[in-house]
Design a protein around this motif. Structure first.
Motif, PDB file in Angstrom:
ATOM      1  N   ASP A  55      -6.143  -7.680  -7.455  1.00 36.72           N
ATOM      2  CA  ASP A  55      -7.491  -7.343  -6.960  1.00 36.72           C
ATOM      3  C   ASP A  55      -7.479  -6.145  -6.029  1.00 36.72           C
ATOM      4  O   ASP A  55      -8.452  -5.393  -5.957  1.00 36.72           O
TER       5      ASP A  55
ATOM      6  N   LEU B   7     -11.146   5.559   0.284  1.00 38.74           N
ATOM      7  CA  LEU B   7     -11.407   4.435  -0.622  1.00 38.74           C
ATOM      8  C   LEU B   7     -12.902   4.285  -0.879  1.00 38.74           C
ATOM      9  O   LEU B   7     -13.340   3.968  -1.991  1.00 38.74           O
TER      10      LEU B   7
ATOM     11  N   ASN C   3      -9.318  -2.657 -15.232  1.00 39.84           N
ATOM     12  CA  ASN C   3     -10.295  -1.845 -14.500  1.00 39.84           C
ATOM     13  C   ASN C   3     -10.394  -0.402 -15.000  1.00 39.84           C
ATOM     14  O   ASN C   3     -11.171   0.370 -14.462  1.00 39.84           O
TER      15      ASN C   3
ATOM     16  N   MET D  90     -13.910   6.731  -3.471  1.00 37.65           N
ATOM     17  CA  MET D  90     -13.477   6.319  -4.809  1.00 37.65           C
ATOM     18  C   MET D  90     -14.381   5.205  -5.348  1.00 37.65           C
ATOM     19  O   MET D  90     -14.762   5.211  -6.522  1.00 37.65           O
TER      20      MET D  90
ATOM     21  N   VAL E  68     -11.936  -2.776  -7.159  1.00 37.67           N
ATOM     22  CA  VAL E  68     -10.590  -2.735  -6.565  1.00 37.67           C
ATOM     23  C   VAL E  68     -10.665  -2.067  -5.185  1.00 37.67           C
ATOM     24  O   VAL E  68     -10.093  -2.562  -4.207  1.00 37.67           O
ATOM     25  N   TYR E  69     -11.413  -0.976  -5.122  1.00 40.09           N
ATOM     26  CA  TYR E  69     -11.536  -0.277  -3.836  1.00 40.09           C
ATOM     27  C   TYR E  69     -12.417  -1.072  -2.869  1.00 40.09           C
ATOM     28  O   TYR E  69     -12.116  -1.166  -1.681  1.00 40.09           O
TER      29      TYR E  69
ATOM     30  N   LEU F 289      -9.014  11.181  -5.342  1.00 43.56           N
ATOM     31  CA  LEU F 289      -7.692  10.640  -5.661  1.00 43.56           C
ATOM     32  C   LEU F 289      -6.593  11.365  -4.880  1.00 43.56           C
ATOM     33  O   LEU F 289      -5.626  10.757  -4.423  1.00 43.56           O
TER      34      LEU F 289
ATOM     35  N   GLU G  12     -15.421  -2.365 -12.551  1.00 44.77           N
ATOM     36  CA  GLU G  12     -14.167  -3.074 -12.241  1.00 44.77           C
ATOM     37  C   GLU G  12     -13.238  -2.211 -11.385  1.00 44.77           C
ATOM     38  O   GLU G  12     -12.566  -2.712 -10.489  1.00 44.77           O
ATOM     39  N   ALA G  13     -13.209  -0.919 -11.676  1.00 43.84           N
ATOM     40  CA  ALA G  13     -12.386  -0.026 -10.851  1.00 43.84           C
ATOM     41  C   ALA G  13     -12.982   0.080  -9.449  1.00 43.84           C
ATOM     42  O   ALA G  13     -12.255   0.086  -8.453  1.00 43.84           O
TER      43      ALA G  13
ATOM     44  N   PHE H 103       0.810  -1.222   0.000  1.00 43.95           N
ATOM     45  CA  PHE H 103       0.000   0.000   0.000  1.00 43.95           C
ATOM     46  C   PHE H 103       0.841   1.268   0.000  1.00 43.95           C
ATOM     47  O   PHE H 103       0.307   2.349  -0.143  1.00 43.95           O
TER      48      PHE H 103
ATOM     49  N   LYS I 110     -12.919  -4.275  -2.733  1.00 42.92           N
ATOM     50  CA  LYS I 110     -12.244  -5.470  -2.212  1.00 42.92           C
ATOM     51  C   LYS I 110     -11.278  -5.088  -1.103  1.00 42.92           C
ATOM     52  O   LYS I 110     -11.100  -5.829  -0.147  1.00 42.92           O
ATOM     53  N   ASN I 111     -10.640  -3.949  -1.228  1.00 38.15           N
ATOM     54  CA  ASN I 111      -9.796  -3.487  -0.121  1.00 38.15           C
ATOM     55  C   ASN I 111     -10.642  -3.206   1.109  1.00 38.15           C
ATOM     56  O   ASN I 111     -10.271  -3.553   2.224  1.00 38.15           O
TER      57      ASN I 111
ATOM     58  N   GLN J  75     -18.130   2.336 -13.725  1.00 41.87           N
ATOM     59  CA  GLN J  75     -16.848   1.676 -13.934  1.00 41.87           C
ATOM     60  C   GLN J  75     -16.703   0.594 -12.849  1.00 41.87           C
ATOM     61  O   GLN J  75     -15.934   0.748 -11.890  1.00 41.87           O
TER      62      GLN J  75
ATOM     63  N   LYS K 150     -16.700   5.540  -8.648  1.00 39.79           N
ATOM     64  CA  LYS K 150     -16.551   4.610  -9.777  1.00 39.79           C
ATOM     65  C   LYS K 150     -17.876   3.887 -10.064  1.00 39.79           C
ATOM     66  O   LYS K 150     -18.177   3.574 -11.208  1.00 39.79           O
TER      67      LYS K 150
END
Lengths: 645, 515
Positions: free
Chosen positions: B467, A431, B435, A434, A449-450, A419, A445-446, A241, A452-453, A443, A438
């Motif tokens: 991921d 996060l 992504n 974001m 990412v956030y 950002l 898929e973007a 990170f 899943k975190n 969006q 998204k």
């Protein structure tokens, strides 16, 4: 045998039993320390309000291996990890307060027990100073927990080491080395110094084993440099990170002072206790035992509680607390509470903290009171619209203008702000924004990412799991009402030509008012854009611009929008042709009929102004007295020479 | 006596039982293929997508995750030669042991490897998917990849660094990180040589208002030194023989788009090219590559070092015409080349390789293959900063014929920042296909006929790595070995501006006006 006797001498002198007895446990669980810890818990929970510690210091903390391994490449960095965990636990209030109190208890109890051991008998009050200092420190919301946890670890280790005094010398020495190694790696050099100094004092002054003490000193130094070299050669951190290293609390004056004071206190106290044992044992023993001792102990206990509470209450900055509470309520969209708390803030706070104004205006907007009550609060046109440049380095607060941008439909600007926040103040809140942006921008898929975190974030994991599930079912989220509503507000083509100016070879600058105008051009039912633009125009006294937007008023179905009507009536003084008066005495601006009550107030103001000979300070004072919070008061105040805000 | 014997016996029994249990547990844990299964007539869903691609024989294990619902997973990896690898997983994460993997690839160099996936469904039966076939190329890929890692940054940034990754393992080490603040970027190698390269450094923090001049740090003969340039020397290209570097002196600016998937847009207010002789430090530039009314950027030497490829576009703003967002959107770069003789320091005439007007796109980032056969470049809707444009795709031109085509390996998201392997058989590029926000390096095989094959992402030890990874891979460059200079040596080469002698650098005076 003789050596063994000599080694056991201090214990025999003090009359302690070697086996663990209930009395010994009770000694460790000293009632005064337990009481103090309960007081500390109450102070954190009820007075400080631990939730606001989270609000002030929220930063990224994820309960997973990747996150953890970012903290294992440097001595002392694990304290940052613990700090992150404690701050997250403060989100719910009591868990954080409870854990901090338990850590405080372990520090004070270890200190108490360690000092008793050094003294060869009971010594009262050795825990009071760190207790009181920590109570004072925790009245400040920005206090880093590394000081508390670091000292607690150091003193627990020192206590553990001194309690193992009867171990064979080799094993005892090894124990010191192992504890020093673990402590340095986990808690850093300050904790190692504190622990080593306490142990050395005991070994050199009480046990009088100077050679061993010298060996211990050497080991401590070797551990420090050895670990540094080893970590440099084999850095185990994954840097997944790339979080900022140590927080800068210790570089602040308060942080440094408190760290020096606390870490230095324990060896100094141990030194004094050891000296007392060596040079005036009878005096100290008489002070600590019997009836006299009991009285002194009780008195010290009460004094500690009173002193700590007094220090804590004195150190607590109530305006900071209210400011954080306003922010907390805004974050949780408790708009009424935002306004109730904001009403108690002083003018100075509004002038210094742009985000107070941001939160208040959003609360007014969501309660439908921006057109009526906006001037009941301190306003500042400079701070009205989104900008992170005004936050004076408080990057965590970028989320406030970011939220405004999302709500008003300027989602790309919101993404820009989010950002910046992710980069400068990575936190779950950043996060989350974001991910939300998204999702709004379709969006998925973007966003994932956030999200899943965030599934490893103690605060936002439920929220993240819920949205991940929804995204898996419907990636475009076409059935989500809130998202659809924001999408409708978003512009459908780039409007940079209207909003950005390019100074010759300089950095482009954004005109956010132009952005709001663009939002209204795109969707003239964007009430937020309308009200914020009107607010901007009212505060800057731009009545022509107010008049240009005024025709949109009726499509928002306001029950009452007195500030706008007051402004338009003032505008009508210089532009009488813009107003229409019907034979029945009704006043219109365009198709909008001005509320008769507003006209009534306007007529009274007119009388006041005429009476005092124009926009004079006297007229302003009288208007303020009769019509507080009105645009008449604001406008005449400014015209009479007052500040624009 | 009998008591002692019974104790011994008891001990033996206990130890024996323990040993047997351990052996049993080990044996039970050995992955075995199921005896019965049901055939599924499709490829398994695996992440990252390592299906039907061409892989280098020296690549690290392609660990992956099986994204099929189940509670037990078995995978068999095998080829015509070598021992098969059997793996099992409860959660579908397939971690391939490096040694058997390496042996399998080496024994099947130039051949195929198959990957069979079995999934135990929640009902208890096994499913067998169609085997995934991957070709193992004959040619190795360069052993290392150097890239810049940074957050998805706008104006403010925290930590930026150039890292190197061993492609044969998963080892990643920092080459140079901005621990002293500021920005680090534009690393460029001569002929993929880890001992001959340069990068751009700008110490201090621009966001904190510090105006610190940028510098180019070069590495050669085992040591780092600052090249005598000022301004912002970026987009560097080394001649293959290391005798000269070409670079752009730009004046980049950033704006934020209020609509569209990508918010950031970068453009140069001004940009010129220059060349530095690395042995003398002397600069050279033809007026043709420093036109005041044109932006010149992205220099790239041909493989023989006799030609400089670059991109140029008429400047859309001037003293009379103010800069605006339309001007930025109208900036279209042509692909150019100009001959240069380093011995005599003479320049030829610029010629258009491909005009933006002919293709309706902006042409940027030319990179010639080391064998001199191909030119790989980007086309995007406009401008000269492709990483922020979804429209950006990779194109390849055969230099002998001038024929060019869009590569099949492109995605609907940004594909840019490409680099060639030393043997011209592999390319690596940054792609946002996963992504749309974070770029990941993708590796693609280019066969002898110049055909590209399906690309695959840089393998990671943890299949879930991408991921949650919140940083972007920028400018991945293939390198034939590790960079051995330490970070301190690289950063210590920076000389504060007041200590630099200005007089020896001809282009210094011109470029300083850009700051």
């Amino acid at each position: 045998m003789a050596q063994a006797q000599k080694r056991n001498k201090p214990e025999l002198e003090s009359g302690e039993k070697s086996r663990i007895s209930i009395g010994k446990i009770f000694c460790f669980v000293s009632p005064e320390i337990v009481l103090f810890s309960i007081l500390f818990f109450w102070f954190l929970y009820a007075v400080v309000d631990a939730r606001l510690i989270f609000q002030a210091r929220d930063k990224l903390f994820l309960l997973n291996l990747y996150y953890f391994t970012d903290f294992i490449g440097e001595p002392g960095l694990l304290l940052e990890w613990v700090d992150g965990l404690l701050v997250q636990l403060c989100y719910a209030g009591w868990p954080g307060a409870l854990l901090l109190s338990v850590i405080l208890w372990s520090l004070l109890a270890s200190t108490n027990h360690f000092m008793n051991k050094v003294a060869g008998g009971r010594r009262f009050g050795t825990w009071i100073i760190p207790g009181v200092v920590l109570m004072g420190l925790y009245a400040d919301y920005y206090t880093h927990t590394s000081i508390l946890v670091g000292t607690a670890l150091a003193m627990t280790a020192a206590n553990g080491w001194i309690q193992a005094g009867k171990w064979p010398r080799g094993a005892h020495f090894l124990l010191f080395s192992a504890l020093a190694l673990a402590l340095y790696y986990v808690a850093g050099s300050e904790a190692l110094c504190c622990f080593s100094a306490c142990c050395l004092i005991s070994e050199a002054l009480i046990e009088k084993r100077l050679r061993i003490a010298g060996g211990m000193l050497l080991v401590a130094v070797l551990i420090k440099f050895g670990v540094d070299v080893a970590l440099r050669l084999f850095d185990p951190a994954t840097d997944h990170f790339l979080l900022p290293a140590k927080e800068e609390f210790l570089s602040t004056k308060t942080g440094l002072q408190s760290a020096v004071l606390l870490y230095a206190y324990f060896p100094v106290c141990a030194g004094i206790v050891a000296a007392g044992r060596l040079f005036a044992p009878r005096f100290f023993n008489s002070m600590s035992t019997g009836k006299k001792g009991l009285i002194i102990n009780s008195a010290l206990g009460v004094a500690a509680l009173v002193a700590a509470l007094g220090t804590g209450l004195h150190a607590l900055n109530r305006e900071t607390k209210t400011l954080l509470l306003v922010d907390y309520c805004a974050e949780h969209r408790l708009w009424k509470e935002v306004l109730d708390n904001a009403a108690t803030l002083s003018v100075e706070v509004y002038d210094q903290c742009s985000y107070a104004n941001h939160n208040v205006n959003r609360a007014l907007y969501y309660r439908g009171e921006l057109p009526s009550r906006m001037l009941s609060f301190r306003q500042n046109s400079r701070w009205l619209l989104a900008s992170y440049n005004q936050l004076d380095g408080e990057y965590r607060l970028i989320r406030i203008p970011c939220d405004f941008c999302i709500d008003v439909g300027r989602v790309n600007e919101a993404e820009h702000l989010a950002l910046e926040m992710v980069e400068k103040w990575p936190s779950g809140a950043a996060l989350k924004r974001m991910a939300w942006i998204k999702m709004i921008k379709n969006q998925p898929e973007a966003a994932k990412v956030y999200l899943k975190n965030l599934t490893d974030d103690l605060v936002w994991r439920k929220w993240a799991r819920n949205w991940l599930q929804r995204l898996n079912q419907d990636p475009s989220l076409s059935n989500d009402f809130e998202i659809q509503e924001i999408r409708q507000l978003m512009i459908d083509e780039d409007d940079l030509i209207k909003t950005v100016t390019f100074p010759d070879l300089g950095k482009p600058s954004i005109n956010f008012s132009a952005g709001l105008r663009s939002q209204l051009e795109h969707n003239n039912r964007n009430r937020m854009a309308f009200e914020y633009l009107m607010t901007q125009y009212l505060l800057t006294g731009n009545l022509w611009a107010v008049a240009s937007l005024f025709p949109l008023l009726d499509q928002f179905s306001y029950e009452d929008a007195p500030l706008y009507e007051e402004a338009i009536l003032i505008f009508g003084i210089t532009q009488p042709d813009a107003m229409t008066i019907t034979p029945a005495g009704e006043v219109y601006f365009g198709n909008h009929q001005i509320n008769p009550r507003t006209i009534e107030r306007f007529m009274r103001v007119k009388t006041i102004v005429t009476h005092f000979g124009g926009f004079t300070p006297q007229a302003a004072a009288q208007t303020a007295k009769e019509f507080p919070g009105s645009y008449f008061e604001y406008y005449i105040g400014v015209e009479a020479g007052g500040a624009r805000e | 006596m009998s008591k002692r014997i019974s104790k011994k016996t008891l001990g033996l029994i206990v130890w024996g039982a323990l040993a047997l249990s351990a052996i049993g547990a080990w044996w039970m844990n050995q992955p075995r293929l199921p005896a019965k299964w049901e055939e599924v007539q499709r490829l398994p869903n695996i992440f990252p997508d390592y299906c039907n691609t061409v892989i280098p024989p020296n690549i690290a294990p392609l660990n992956f995750k099986v994204n099929e619902v189940g509670n037990d997973y078995r995978v068999r990896i095998y080829g015509e030669n070598g021992e098969e690898i059997l793996l099992s997983s409860r959660r579908g994460k397939i971690i391939i042991p490096p040694k058997p993997w390496r042996e399998l690839l080496l024994k099947n160099r130039g051949g195929q490897i198959q990957l069979e996936v079995y999934v135990k469904s929640e009902k208890g039966g096994w499913q067998h998917f169609e085997p995934v076939e991957n070709a193992v190329a004959q040619e190795n890929i360069d052993s290392h990849l150097a890239y810049r890692l940074l957050g998805s940054v706008c104006n403010m940034y925290n930590r930026i660094g150039i890292y190197q990754r061993n492609l044969e393992t998963y080892e990643e080490t920092p080459v140079v990180v901005n621990e002293r603040g500021g920005c680090i970027n534009c690393h460029s190698f001569s002929n993929n040589d880890p001992n001959l390269f340069s990068f751009h450094v700008r110490p201090g923090s621009a966001s904190a208002g510090e105006n610190i001049p940028a510098a180019m740090i070069g590495v050669r003969d085992g040591r780092a030194e600052q090249f005598k340039t000022t301004g912002a020397p970026g987009y560097i290209s080394w001649r293959a023989d290391g005798k000269a570097v070409a670079f752009a002196l730009g004046m980049p600016r950033q704006i934020f788009r209020s609509h569209g998937p990508e918010i950031r847009d970068v453009f140069d207010c001004k940009s010129d090219l220059a060349i530095a002789d690395t042995s003398t430090g002397q600069a050279s530039a033809s007026p043709e590559i420093q036109k005041a009314d044109h932006l010149e950027t992205f220099p790239c030497w041909s493989a023989d070092g006799k030609t400089l490829y670059y991109c140029t576009a008429p400047t859309q703003w001037s003293d009379e015409i103010p800069m605006d967002s339309d001007g930025i959107k109208n900036t279209m770069f042509d692909l150019m080349r100009i001959a240069y003789d380093i011995e005599s320091d003479t320049w030829g005439e610029p010629e258009v390789v491909l005009a933006s007007a002919d293709v309706g796109k902006s042409l940027i980032e030319p990179r010639t293959s080391p064998d001199g056969k191909y030119l790989l470049f980007c086309m995007s809707d406009y401008g000269g900063f492709p990483i922020n444009q979804e429209s950006c795709d990779l194109y390849m031109m055969e230099l002998s014929s001038g024929a060019y085509r869009r590569l099949e390996c492109n995605s609907d998201k940004t594909d840019s920042w490409h680099s060639w392997s030393n043997n011209s058989r592999w390319i690596v590029f940054s792609s946002k296909r996963d992504n749309g926000l974070f770029a990941r390096p993708y590796i693609c095989y280019i066969d002898e006929e110049g055909r590209e094959h399906k690309p695959f992402p840089l393998p990671q030890k943890d299949p879930d790595f991408y991921d949650t990874f919140l940083r972007t891979y920028n400018l991945p460059e293939l390198v034939s070995g590790p960079i051995t200079l330490s970070q301190e040596e690289l950063l210590d080469a920076y000389i504060p501006p007041e200590m630099v002698d200005d007089s020896s650098v001809p282009w210094r005076q011109e470029s300083t006006s850009y700051q």
